[in-house]
Scaffold this active site. Structure first.
Site, PDB file in Angstrom:
ATOM      1  N   ARG A 174      77.333  -4.042  -3.317  1.00 31.85           N
ATOM      2  CA  ARG A 174      76.582  -3.979  -2.047  1.00 31.85           C
ATOM      3  C   ARG A 174      76.287  -5.392  -1.564  1.00 31.85           C
ATOM      4  O   ARG A 174      75.752  -6.207  -2.304  1.00 31.85           O
ATOM      5  CB  ARG A 174      75.264  -3.199  -2.240  1.00 31.85           C
ATOM      6  CG  ARG A 174      75.485  -1.742  -2.646  1.00 31.85           C
ATOM      7  CD  ARG A 174      76.025  -0.901  -1.507  1.00 31.85           C
ATOM      8  NE  ARG A 174      75.050  -0.751  -0.450  1.00 31.85           N
ATOM      9  CZ  ARG A 174      74.277   0.320  -0.291  1.00 31.85           C
ATOM     10  NH1 ARG A 174      74.368   1.333  -1.128  1.00 31.85           N
ATOM     11  NH2 ARG A 174      73.433   0.384   0.708  1.00 31.85           N
ATOM     12  N   ARG A 229      48.840   6.599  17.361  1.00 33.71           N
ATOM     13  CA  ARG A 229      50.173   6.312  17.905  1.00 33.71           C
ATOM     14  C   ARG A 229      51.107   7.517  17.926  1.00 33.71           C
ATOM     15  O   ARG A 229      52.185   7.461  18.482  1.00 33.71           O
ATOM     16  CB  ARG A 229      50.802   5.144  17.128  1.00 33.71           C
ATOM     17  CG  ARG A 229      49.972   3.868  17.330  1.00 33.71           C
ATOM     18  CD  ARG A 229      50.604   2.685  16.673  1.00 33.71           C
ATOM     19  NE  ARG A 229      51.880   2.348  17.286  1.00 33.71           N
ATOM     20  CZ  ARG A 229      52.656   1.361  16.851  1.00 33.71           C
ATOM     21  NH1 ARG A 229      52.285   0.637  15.811  1.00 33.71           N
ATOM     22  NH2 ARG A 229      53.795   1.096  17.451  1.00 33.71           N
ATOM     23  N   PRO A 277      50.504   3.558   6.897  1.00 25.84           N
ATOM     24  CA  PRO A 277      50.308   4.190   5.581  1.00 25.84           C
ATOM     25  C   PRO A 277      51.594   4.094   4.754  1.00 25.84           C
ATOM     26  O   PRO A 277      52.646   4.498   5.216  1.00 25.84           O
ATOM     27  CB  PRO A 277      50.001   5.648   5.914  1.00 25.84           C
ATOM     28  CG  PRO A 277      49.758   5.696   7.379  1.00 25.84           C
ATOM     29  CD  PRO A 277      50.448   4.516   7.989  1.00 25.84           C
ATOM     30  N   GLU A 278      51.487   3.513   3.589  1.00 27.76           N
ATOM     31  CA  GLU A 278      52.625   3.394   2.680  1.00 27.76           C
ATOM     32  C   GLU A 278      52.448   4.412   1.552  1.00 27.76           C
ATOM     33  O   GLU A 278      51.452   5.117   1.506  1.00 27.76           O
ATOM     34  CB  GLU A 278      52.688   1.972   2.117  1.00 27.76           C
ATOM     35  CG  GLU A 278      52.922   0.902   3.166  1.00 27.76           C
ATOM     36  CD  GLU A 278      54.356   0.914   3.720  1.00 27.76           C
ATOM     37  OE1 GLU A 278      55.195   1.680   3.212  1.00 27.76           O
ATOM     38  OE2 GLU A 278      54.602   0.163   4.669  1.00 27.76           O
ATOM     39  N   HIS A 314      41.827  11.045  19.311  1.00 26.14           N
ATOM     40  CA  HIS A 314      43.106  11.035  18.593  1.00 26.14           C
ATOM     41  C   HIS A 314      43.180  12.057  17.459  1.00 26.14           C
ATOM     42  O   HIS A 314      44.090  12.011  16.645  1.00 26.14           O
ATOM     43  CB  HIS A 314      43.383   9.638  18.040  1.00 26.14           C
ATOM     44  CG  HIS A 314      43.528   8.600  19.105  1.00 26.14           C
ATOM     45  ND1 HIS A 314      44.551   8.616  20.024  1.00 26.14           N
ATOM     46  CD2 HIS A 314      42.768   7.524  19.419  1.00 26.14           C
ATOM     47  CE1 HIS A 314      44.432   7.594  20.850  1.00 26.14           C
ATOM     48  NE2 HIS A 314      43.356   6.913  20.506  1.00 26.14           N
TER      49      HIS A 314
END
Ligand SMILES: [Zn+2]
Length: 270
Positions: A151, A109, A2-3, A91
């Site tokens: 950077r 998970r 999931p983003e 789950h």
């Protein structure tokens, strides 16, 4: 995984069912998530009303007045609204019960979490160091430009660093860099101000478009046994390594960067 768009879509999907509703029960079937679910959580939540629900990065925050419940979906978590008496599957690790309905968390998970935050969530250790939200006014090309000076880190890693900006996952980083014509391995400090403006615009664009597409799946958050909130998207480079670039037709190059799949066009991205 999931983003940010999936988390935002989850928030929009569940909000109408929990806002202003009283938590009548908390069932924890598996407390061993990424961090242990606090033993006192049920006691803290039962009888409280959800006053607000919001997202910070990929964290969901439920404000119950005396504190916040923090939920993260980890690698494989999902939330949906079900009838409270629907039998749990293997789950389904916790339920927040709202009378006859429940908010059920499934996570094969178990990298997600359910925590309790006293006081201001923004000062909690998980949230304190987070950069700006990409879809707010705090995230601009000028901001990216200033932060990236000197950077030497690759620009792709730089924009995926949640201390710089939250919620730019691997898919979105690949897509936004292609759309901006910037090679993922380029040093962040070498970007021009124009590069940074393009990149900020495209990050916002890909995330907003994905949230928009997710909106069509909102009904999946209620009932059923489908996996809600993960939607197919039209992608320009991610998942297309070895296939022709949509712009120049040369084959897209796929490499590993920081153990993440990275796809780009050697011609179109400088
Ligand atoms: Zn190309």
């Amino acid at each position: 995984m999931p983003e940010l768009p999936e988390v935002e879509t989850t928030l929009r999907g569940i909000s109408p069912h929990i806002l202003g509703k009283k938590i009548t029960g908390v069932t924890i079937r598996q407390p061993r998530l990424r961090w242990p679910v606090p033993a006192e959580l049920a006691e803290l939540l039962v009888g409280k009303t959800v006053k607000a629900a919001r997202r910070r990065g990929k964290y969901l925050l439920l404000d119950v007045g005396v504190g916040h419940s923090l939920i993260h979906l980890g690698m494989s978590g999902s939330l949906r609204i079900i009838a409270a008496d629907e039998p749990p599957l293997f789950h389904d690790h916790f339920d927040l019960v709202f009378g006859k309905q429940a908010l059920r968390y499934c996570d094969p998970r178990r990298f997600g979490c359910l925590l309790w935050i006293d006081g201001e969530p923004e000062s909690h250790s998980l949230l304190a160091g987070l950069g700006p939200e990409p879809l707010t006014d705090g995230f601009t090309g000028d901001y990216l430009f200033e932060r990236s000076r000197k950077r030497t880190q690759a620009i792709k890693q730089f924009i995926m660093d949640s201390k710089i900006v939250v919620g730019v996952g691997n898919i979105y980083a690949n897509e936004a860099l292609f759309m901006s014509g910037i090679k993922p391995i380029r040093k962040a400090g070498s970007l021009t101000r124009k590069n940074c403006q393009d990149l900020a615009d495209n990050i916002r664009f890909v995330l907003a478009r994905s949230i928009e597409q997710g909106g069509t799946t909102l009904r999946d958050f209620v009932g059923g046994d489908g996996k809600p909130g993960y939607f197919k998207q039209s992608l320009l480079v991610y998942g297309r390594g070895g296939e022709p670039c949509t712009r120049c037709k040369k084959l897209l190059k796929e490499v590993r960067m920081n153990d993440r799949t990275t796809v780009y066009c050697v011609t179109c991205q400088k």
